[in-house]
Structures are given as structure tokens and as C-alpha cells.
Write an enzyme that holds these catalytic residues in place. Sequence first.
Site, PDB file in Angstrom:
ATOM      1  N   ASP A  18       0.808  -1.146   0.014  1.00 55.88           N
ATOM      2  CA  ASP A  18       0.058   0.105   0.080  1.00 55.88           C
ATOM      3  C   ASP A  18       1.003   1.390  -0.010  1.00 55.88           C
ATOM      4  O   ASP A  18       1.803   1.465   0.979  1.00 55.88           O
ATOM      5  CB  ASP A  18      -0.998  -0.061   1.295  1.00 55.88           C
ATOM      6  N   ASP A 130     -10.355  14.795   2.636  1.00 56.27           N
ATOM      7  CA  ASP A 130     -10.849  13.462   3.762  1.00 56.27           C
ATOM      8  C   ASP A 130     -11.285  12.164   2.571  1.00 56.27           C
ATOM      9  O   ASP A 130     -11.756  11.221   3.185  1.00 56.27           O
ATOM     10  CB  ASP A 130     -11.760  13.617   4.652  1.00 56.27           C
ATOM     11  N   GLN A 293     -20.270   9.666  13.837  1.00 53.79           N
ATOM     12  CA  GLN A 293     -19.751   9.577  12.507  1.00 53.79           C
ATOM     13  C   GLN A 293     -18.684  10.566  11.970  1.00 53.79           C
ATOM     14  O   GLN A 293     -18.005  10.221  11.062  1.00 53.79           O
ATOM     15  CB  GLN A 293     -20.984   9.966  11.772  1.00 53.79           C
ATOM     16  N   ASP A 304     -11.681  -6.380   6.746  1.00 53.51           N
ATOM     17  CA  ASP A 304     -10.249  -7.039   6.960  1.00 53.51           C
ATOM     18  C   ASP A 304     -10.082  -6.910   8.585  1.00 53.51           C
ATOM     19  O   ASP A 304      -9.497  -7.983   8.991  1.00 53.51           O
ATOM     20  CB  ASP A 304      -9.170  -6.414   6.178  1.00 53.51           C
TER      21      ASP A 304
END
Length: 349
Positions: A18, A130, A293, A304
Site C-alpha cells: 500500500d 478526507d 460519524q 479485514d
Amino acid sequence: MPTPSENTLFGMGNPLLDISAVVDKDFLDKFGLKLNDQILAEDKHKALFDEIVKRNKVEYHAGGSTQNSVKIAQWMIQKPQKVATFFGCIGSDQFGEILKKKAAEVHVDAHYYEQNEEPTGTCAACITGDKRSLVANLAAANCYKKEKHLDLDSNWELVKKAKVYYIAGFFLTVSPESIMKVAKHASDNNKIFCMNLSAPFISQFFKEPLMKVMPYVDILFGNETCYTRFSSSQGLTGPLRTDDIAEIAKKTQNLPKENTKRQRVVVFTQGKDDTVATVGEKVTMFPVLDIDQNDIVDTNGAGDAFVGGFLSALVQEHVLEECIRAGHYAANVIIRRVGCTFPEKPEFQ
């Protein structure tokens, strides 16, 4: 509860490095990327991977679905190190060297099959504000060869050392014969073999290899989208055509099974809604942990992470309810951060 020993947990899958970096809108436009999208790399994206590493503040992490889950299991366990073993294919290149280093940093005992035909698989996370756009290039991850790696005596000894096995459904597209060998070993020795439906396209387009391994699956994970697609793909030939979540779970649990000493457990997550699991003859709902949230940064690694937390409790022989609690905790931590990353230590009791 027993402390797990080295190599108790075995994972096999598609290792990806990654690579995350902050980019601007011009970068996204140049490569035709959309905000909050996930795509497989095409030819037009090849230059993206070279370009993104030249950016400021590039971060590297050991990634790919199964590798993410086993590294989170290792993080939850902490000691001893190298409880988790991981097999997969990489290239003999610089990204491969970085991936080896990153796996070692999170104390996963990674044994990669290295080859020269394809470069190490990568997943670029292009961050703007974001939002993030993911571009995955599987490359070497597609090149795993059973006879050149899994069948080697030294590697098979590591498989035999394990008590719990986990393979994401994505690996069905690479080496179903490797999955079958591991699954049969687990079944023949009354060990625990876990699998994940991973994505709707697996049930749809890789139905045959999926159903070939299903009789060996002791614990089956997935999210609500995966299970709905699995149900409809099975419904074409059998009695699984339904939208009722509890009924899908029960009928999946009752599919044919090789090792009858272990009743199959079906676990599926539904984002912020209750996790559904078969507990004995019943189907039970387990509420997830509350989260504001505004604290949610990135939900990509949640599935995962849930599996990783679950496996960490499973290898310590905890009951199913505790495994799910550990899974919920791990997912709750990971969605507060960018990528599948975690703080130094868990605060899980």
C-alpha cells in the site's frame, strides 16, 4: 486461555504494497480517477505508481486483504511475535523489498514466493482532503505457484504448524489448487479453516472453485452485499433464493461439509448494523460498537480488521461471542485512521 505459539495462524493471499500520498485534483484528473473510488489499474495508470512515490510524505504499508487481517490479528495478540504466517507472491524488486520490511515491522512471518516476470503488486491510495481514490495493480500477486512454493517441504512444514487457517475469496482468482490443499489438510486434521466471500464478483464469476472449497470451510465471513450475491448465485440451482439475512446464514451453515466434527459458523457484517452469526442452531445478532460519524476517517479496511480481531481471539480458543467482540473492537479502531493502520498497542480487555 492458552497463549498462541509462533505460526499458529496461517494466511495466504494477494500481497500488495500500500502506497499512500496526498495528491491534488490535477493528479486525479491526469489519471482519470474519481474521489472515493476503488479500481484495478489499467495501462493508463502504469505511470501513476512511479509518479506517486516522488510526492512528499509517501507512506508504505503491507497490504492486501488477507495480509491485512493477519497483521491485525498479530497486533491484537502482541506477544509472541510471528503468531501469524503469510504466503503470497511478490516481484524481485524494490517494492518487494519494502513489502518484506513492512511485514517484518508488524511481526508477521511472511514467506513470499519471489519471481521476475511481474512486479510486486501495489495499491496506490491517492488522498485529497478526507477522500481517497484507490488504484490496485495486482501484478505479481496473480503469479503464485503451488508447486514452486506451497509444495516445498520447508513451507509445507509451516502450514502443518498452524491450527487456524484464513484465506480471502480473492485468492480463488489466483490459485484455487493451493486453497484446496490447505483446506483439505485442515479438514483431515480437525483444524479450523476460515474463508471470506470477499466481494460479490467472487460468488458470481468464481462460483465453481468457491463451491468446491465450501465443504471444507469451518468459518465463513462476508458482508451483506457478498452474502446477498452468494445467496442469489446459489439460488439458481438450489434452495438459497431469499433476502432474509437469518435464513441465508442458516442455509449457508447447512451446505454440505466434509469435517462433521465441526459445525460450520457463518459470520457476516453489515457496516454500522448488527453483525449476524450462526451460534449452534440459532442465528444471533451482535450490535457493533457505537461511533460518532465524525470520528470515521476511512471504512475501507473495516472488513479485514473485523476478521483480524476475530482471528486473534480464535487462535486463543475464545468462544464465538468473544471472537466477534474482538472483531468489532479492531474494526472500530481501524475506521478512525487512514488505511489499514493501527496504534502501537490495542486497548482491548
